[in-house]
Design a protein around this motif. Structure first.
Motif, PDB file in Angstrom:
ATOM      1  N   ASN A 127      13.941  -0.517 -15.377  1.00 38.17           N
ATOM      2  CA  ASN A 127      14.311  -0.571 -16.797  1.00 38.17           C
ATOM      3  C   ASN A 127      13.243   0.074 -17.679  1.00 38.17           C
ATOM      4  OD1 ASN A 127      15.871  -1.193 -19.074  1.00 38.17           O
ATOM      5  ND2 ASN A 127      14.871  -3.184 -19.355  1.00 38.17           N
ATOM      6  N   ARG A 128      12.805   1.261 -17.246  1.00 37.73           N
ATOM      7  CA  ARG A 128      11.845   2.077 -17.989  1.00 37.73           C
ATOM      8  C   ARG A 128      10.474   1.404 -18.125  1.00 37.73           C
ATOM      9  NH1 ARG A 128      16.628   2.446 -20.639  1.00 37.73           N
ATOM     10  NH2 ARG A 128      15.957   0.980 -22.232  1.00 37.73           N
ATOM     11  N   GLY A 129      10.187   0.439 -17.253  1.00 39.26           N
ATOM     12  CA  GLY A 129       8.885  -0.216 -17.280  1.00 39.26           C
ATOM     13  C   GLY A 129       8.047   0.180 -16.082  1.00 39.26           C
ATOM     14  N   ASP A 130       6.869  -0.427 -15.971  1.00 38.26           N
ATOM     15  CA  ASP A 130       5.980  -0.080 -14.864  1.00 38.26           C
ATOM     16  C   ASP A 130       6.119  -1.011 -13.675  1.00 38.26           C
ATOM     17  OD1 ASP A 130       4.855  -2.315 -16.032  1.00 38.26           O
ATOM     18  OD2 ASP A 130       2.813  -1.513 -16.097  1.00 38.26           O
ATOM     19  N   THR A 131       6.891  -2.091 -13.810  1.00 36.87           N
ATOM     20  CA  THR A 131       7.153  -2.997 -12.696  1.00 36.87           C
ATOM     21  C   THR A 131       8.647  -3.309 -12.647  1.00 36.87           C
ATOM     22  OG1 THR A 131       6.618  -4.847 -14.162  1.00 36.87           O
ATOM     23  CG2 THR A 131       4.884  -4.116 -12.651  1.00 36.87           C
ATOM     24  N   ALA A 185      12.536   3.282   0.289  1.00 40.97           N
ATOM     25  CA  ALA A 185      13.973   3.531   0.270  1.00 40.97           C
ATOM     26  C   ALA A 185      14.308   5.012   0.446  1.00 40.97           C
ATOM     27  CB  ALA A 185      14.568   3.022  -1.040  1.00 40.97           C
ATOM     28  N   PRO A 186      15.424   5.292   1.121  1.00 43.91           N
ATOM     29  CA  PRO A 186      15.834   6.688   1.307  1.00 43.91           C
ATOM     30  C   PRO A 186      16.380   7.328   0.041  1.00 43.91           C
ATOM     31  CG  PRO A 186      17.475   5.209   2.230  1.00 43.91           C
ATOM     32  CD  PRO A 186      16.307   4.357   1.815  1.00 43.91           C
ATOM     33  N   GLU A 187      16.837   6.514  -0.895  1.00 47.79           N
ATOM     34  CA  GLU A 187      17.337   6.993  -2.181  1.00 47.79           C
ATOM     35  C   GLU A 187      16.793   6.079  -3.279  1.00 47.79           C
ATOM     36  OE1 GLU A 187      19.175   9.666  -2.551  1.00 47.79           O
ATOM     37  OE2 GLU A 187      19.740  10.046  -0.456  1.00 47.79           O
ATOM     38  N   HIS A 188      16.604   6.632  -4.455  1.00 46.34           N
ATOM     39  CA  HIS A 188      16.236   5.844  -5.651  1.00 46.34           C
ATOM     40  C   HIS A 188      14.921   5.082  -5.480  1.00 46.34           C
ATOM     41  CE1 HIS A 188      20.404   6.712  -6.547  1.00 46.34           C
ATOM     42  NE2 HIS A 188      20.827   5.935  -5.568  1.00 46.34           N
ATOM     43  N   ALA A 189      14.009   5.596  -4.691  1.00 48.36           N
ATOM     44  CA  ALA A 189      12.744   4.896  -4.446  1.00 48.36           C
ATOM     45  C   ALA A 189      11.870   4.907  -5.691  1.00 48.36           C
ATOM     46  CB  ALA A 189      12.004   5.542  -3.285  1.00 48.36           C
ATOM     47  N   ILE A 190      11.071   3.851  -5.838  1.00 46.47           N
ATOM     48  CA  ILE A 190      10.087   3.803  -6.911  1.00 46.47           C
ATOM     49  C   ILE A 190       8.807   4.474  -6.426  1.00 46.47           C
ATOM     50  CG2 ILE A 190      11.117   1.724  -7.877  1.00 46.47           C
ATOM     51  CD1 ILE A 190       8.750   0.137  -6.665  1.00 46.47           C
ATOM     52  N   GLU A 191       7.820   4.577  -7.303  1.00 45.10           N
ATOM     53  CA  GLU A 191       6.586   5.308  -6.999  1.00 45.10           C
ATOM     54  C   GLU A 191       5.415   4.353  -6.752  1.00 45.10           C
ATOM     55  OE1 GLU A 191       6.597   8.507  -6.442  1.00 45.10           O
ATOM     56  OE2 GLU A 191       8.748   8.494  -6.896  1.00 45.10           O
ATOM     57  N   ALA A 204       0.828  -1.435 -10.424  1.00 45.14           N
ATOM     58  CA  ALA A 204       1.012  -2.284 -11.600  1.00 45.14           C
ATOM     59  C   ALA A 204       1.337  -3.719 -11.186  1.00 45.14           C
ATOM     60  CB  ALA A 204       2.113  -1.712 -12.484  1.00 45.14           C
ATOM     61  N   PHE A 205       2.147  -3.875 -10.139  1.00 48.99           N
ATOM     62  CA  PHE A 205       2.448  -5.201  -9.589  1.00 48.99           C
ATOM     63  C   PHE A 205       1.159  -5.894  -9.142  1.00 48.99           C
ATOM     64  CE2 PHE A 205       3.093  -7.158  -5.285  1.00 48.99           C
ATOM     65  CZ  PHE A 205       3.761  -8.307  -5.662  1.00 48.99           C
ATOM     66  N   ALA A 259       2.554   1.918  -0.492  1.00 52.62           N
ATOM     67  CA  ALA A 259       1.894   0.839  -1.239  1.00 52.62           C
ATOM     68  C   ALA A 259       0.392   0.830  -1.014  1.00 52.62           C
ATOM     69  CB  ALA A 259       2.486  -0.509  -0.837  1.00 52.62           C
ATOM     70  N   GLY A 260      -0.103   1.682  -0.105  1.00 59.42           N
ATOM     71  CA  GLY A 260      -1.534   1.765   0.155  1.00 59.42           C
ATOM     72  C   GLY A 260      -2.013   0.919   1.303  1.00 59.42           C
ATOM     73  N   PHE A 261      -1.109   0.400   2.141  1.00 59.72           N
ATOM     74  CA  PHE A 261      -1.518  -0.417   3.278  1.00 59.72           C
ATOM     75  C   PHE A 261      -2.111   0.458   4.371  1.00 59.72           C
ATOM     76  CE2 PHE A 261       1.085  -3.529   1.202  1.00 59.72           C
ATOM     77  CZ  PHE A 261       0.633  -4.765   1.648  1.00 59.72           C
ATOM     78  N   ASP A 262      -3.058  -0.133   5.082  1.00 62.43           N
ATOM     79  CA  ASP A 262      -3.685   0.548   6.221  1.00 62.43           C
ATOM     80  C   ASP A 262      -4.170  -0.529   7.182  1.00 62.43           C
ATOM     81  OD1 ASP A 262      -4.603   2.562   7.822  1.00 62.43           O
ATOM     82  OD2 ASP A 262      -6.433   2.925   6.678  1.00 62.43           O
ATOM     83  N   GLY A 263      -4.453  -0.081   8.439  1.00 59.51           N
ATOM     84  CA  GLY A 263      -4.979  -0.989   9.439  1.00 59.51           C
ATOM     85  C   GLY A 263      -3.883  -1.550  10.329  1.00 59.51           C
ATOM     86  N   GLY A 264      -4.288  -2.447  11.222  1.00 54.15           N
ATOM     87  CA  GLY A 264      -3.331  -3.137  12.077  1.00 54.15           C
ATOM     88  C   GLY A 264      -2.420  -2.197  12.831  1.00 54.15           C
ATOM     89  N   TRP A 265      -1.164  -2.593  12.951  1.00 53.81           N
ATOM     90  CA  TRP A 265      -0.200  -1.805  13.721  1.00 53.81           C
ATOM     91  C   TRP A 265       0.101  -0.473  13.062  1.00 53.81           C
ATOM     92  CZ3 TRP A 265       4.407  -0.388  11.493  1.00 53.81           C
ATOM     93  CH2 TRP A 265       4.825  -1.134  10.386  1.00 53.81           C
ATOM     94  N   LEU A 266      -0.080  -0.360  11.728  1.00 55.81           N
ATOM     95  CA  LEU A 266       0.141   0.930  11.080  1.00 55.81           C
ATOM     96  C   LEU A 266      -0.815   1.982  11.637  1.00 55.81           C
ATOM     97  CD1 LEU A 266       0.706   0.269   7.256  1.00 55.81           C
ATOM     98  CD2 LEU A 266       2.327   1.278   8.868  1.00 55.81           C
TER      99      LEU A 266
END
Length: 438
Positions: A164-168, A200-206, A212-213, A423-430
Motif C-alpha cells: 500500500n505504497r509504504g515501506d512495510t 515470490a515468482p511474481e509481484h515480489a517485494i524488495e 524496514a521490517f 532478506a540477507g540471510f547467510d550461513g547454515g544450510w544456505l
C-alpha cells in the motif's frame, strides 16, 4: 483420575503427535479441503490452519497414518478449491489479489465473521501449499497437478499491492477497499511472510522492505548476550515450523553474533525463568510448568483459588518477559519447543502428565488452561477449544525434532532459498547448499 504411570503413557510424544494429526483428518471439509479453526461445532475454516494441515499430511504419510494416495487427494481437493474459488472485491469472496480472508465458511469458502484479508495468514497458507508440493514430487497425475496448482496459487499473490505504497507490508485489507492501519514492522511471525514475499515468482517485494521490517526489532540484554525480544512464544515458533534457521542469520542477527534458532532457545529460557520467579503468584507456575502465548481465557474480574481477585484478559497475546500474564498457560508449549530444548520439553511433559491429566481433550491439548482459577481439578479452567493452529504446530515441531521433515522439504524450495538470500540471510544450510553447487 488416572494413575501416574497411565498419565505418562497418555502423554507419550508419539501418541500426542498422532492425535494432533488426526485433527486435520477429522476437521477438514471433504468438498473444499479447508480446515476448521477449532473443533467446536460450526467453527469456520482458518486459512492458517489449512496451511498447517497441508504441511502435516506429509507427516501422516511418513508415520503411516495415511496412505500417500489419500494424502495427495486431500491436498489436491484443497488446492483445487483455493485455485478456483472467487477472488474479487465482493464482500463474500474467498479472497482478493491472491490473498485469502482469515476465516472462511468451511463448506462454501465464503468470507466468515467479516474477517480481514490477512497477509500473514495467507503466508501460512502458501507455506503449506509449497511444502505439500515439495513432498508430492512424483510423476503421477495427482502429484503433478499438486505442484502446478501450488505454483499458480503462489504466483497470484500480489505482495507489492499489500505494501500500500509504504515501506512495510500491511496486516490486511477489508472490502470494499480499506487497508488495515497497522503494518508488519518489528519482530513477529511475519518473518515467514517477508521471506515468501521476497522469494515470490511474481509481484515480489524488495530487500529494503525487509530492512524496514527489521528496523523495528526490540533488542534486550540477556545473560551477557543480545536477545531479540518477543514476549509471546508463538512468534518465535510459527516461522520455524517451516524455516530451518539453525545457524542462519540475517544482517541484524549476524551483527550480534547470533541466529534465530539460538534466539528461540533464549526465549524459552526466559519463559521458564518467568515461571520460576512467578511474579504474579499464580498457581502451578514453575520450572516444569510454563508457556505463555496467544490463547483464549475468561474475560473480566475473577476470584482465584487463593482468594485474590484477578482481571482475566480473554483472548490475548500473553508472553514473557515484559508481556501479558494472567495465570493462563498453553499446554502445547513443551511439544512445540522440542526441537529447541528437548530436555526441558520432556521434563514439562512428565510434570503435566503426573499433575494435570485433564489437559487432553480427546487426546489433544486444549488451547489453554489457568490453574489459578477454581475448577474440577488441578488444571483449573480449561479452554473447551482444541485449536487447529496448535495441533499443526505440535505435529510439525515434533516431526522436525524427530526427522526434520518440514525443514528438509522447505530447504528444497527455490523460493524459500531466494527469499532468505534477498532478506540477507547467510550461513547454515544456505552456505552448505551454495558450496555443494559450486
Amino acid at each position: 483420575m488416572l494413575e501416574p504411570a497411565e498419565n505418562i503413557e497418555q502423554f507419550q510424544i508419539d501418541r500426542l503427535q498422532e492425535e494432533a494429526f488426526g485433527y486435520f483428518v477429522e476437521h477438514s471439509d471433504p468438498a473444499t479441503g479447508l480446515i476448521a479453526d477449532t473443533a467446536l461445532p460450526g467453527a469456520p475454516a482458518s486459512i492458517a490452519a489449512t496451511g498447517f494441515g497441508l504441511s502435516c499430511y506429509s507427516v501422516g504419510v511418513e508415520r503411516g497414518w495415511l496412505t500417500r494416495r489419500d494424502a495427495a487427494r486431500r491436498v489436491l481437493t484443497a488446492l483445487r478449491f483455493l485455485d478456483q474459488s472467487p477472488q474479487s472485491r465482493h464482500r463474500q469472496a474467498t479472497g482478493y489479489r491472491g490473498f485469502y480472508y482469515h476465516f472462511l465458511d468451511l463448506r462454501t469458502g465464503e468470507r466468515a465473521w467479516q474477517s480481514e484479508l490477512s497477509t500473514v495468514d495467507t503466508a501460512l497458507l502458501i507455506a503449506g501449499c509449497l511444502t505439500a508440493a515439495a513432498y508430492f514430487s512424483g510423476t503421477d497425475a495427482d502429484e503433478c497437478e499438486i505442484r502446478a496448482l501450488a505454483d499458480r496459487i503462489y504466483a497470484r499473490v500480489d505482495w507489492r499491492w499489500a505494501l500500500n505504497r509504504g515501506d512495510t507490508l500491511t496486516m490486511g485489507w477489508r472490502p470494499p477497499g480499506r487497508f488495515l492501519k497497522h503494518r508488519w514492522r518489528g519482530y513477529s511471525e511475519a518473518l515467514l511472510l517477508y521471506v515468501l514475499a521476497l522469494g515470490a515468482p511474481e509481484h515480489a517485494i524488495e530487500p529494503q522492505h525487509y530492512a524496514a521490517f527489521a528496523e523495528g526489532y526490540d533488542w534486550i540484554p540477556v545473560a551477557g548476550e543480545t536477545h531479540l525480544h518477543a514476549a509471546p512464544l508463538f512468534i518465535h515458533l510459527f516461522p520455524q515450523a517451516w524455516l530451518d534457521l539453525r545457524g542462519l542469520g540475517d544482517r541484524p542477527m549476524r551483527a550480534r553474533g547470533t541466529d534465530y534458532f539460538k534466539n528461540t532457545r533464549r526465549a524459552i529460557a526466559l519463559q521458564r525463568d518467568h515461571a520460576r520467579s512467578n511474579p504474579g503468584g499464580f498457581a502451578g507456575y514453575g520450572e516444569h510448568l510454563w508457556g505463555l502465548s496467544a490463547c483464549h481465557a475468561p474475560r473480566g474480574r475473577r476470584r482465584l483459588r487463593d482468594g485474590r481477585w484477578q482481571w482475566l484478559l480473554g483472548y490475548a497475546n500473553r508472553g514473557a518477559p515484559f508481556g501479558l500474564d494472567d495465570g493462563t498457560l498453553v499446554p502445547w508449549a513443551a511439544l512445540a519447543c522440542l526441537p529447541f530444548e528437548p530436555e526441558a520439553a520432556h521434563a514439562a511433559l512428565t510434570h503435566m502428565a503426573a499433575g494435570y491429566p485433564g489437559l487432553l481433550n480427546k487426546g489433544r491439548f486444549a488451547g489453554g488452561f489457568n490453574p489459578s482459577l477454581g475448577g474440577g481439578g488441578p488444571e483449573g479452567w480449561i479452554d473447551e477449544r482444541v485449536v487447529g493452529l496448535d495441533q499443526g504446530l505440535v505435529v510439525m515441531m515434533i516431526e522436525n525434532w524427530r526427522s526434520g521433515l518440514a525443514w528438509t522439504l522447505t530447504r528444497t524450495i527455490p523460493a524459500i532459498r531466494l527469499g532468505l538470500k534477498r532478506a540477507g540471510f547467510d550461513g547454515g544450510w544456505l552456505r552448505e547448499t551454495e558450496a555443494a553447487c559450486g
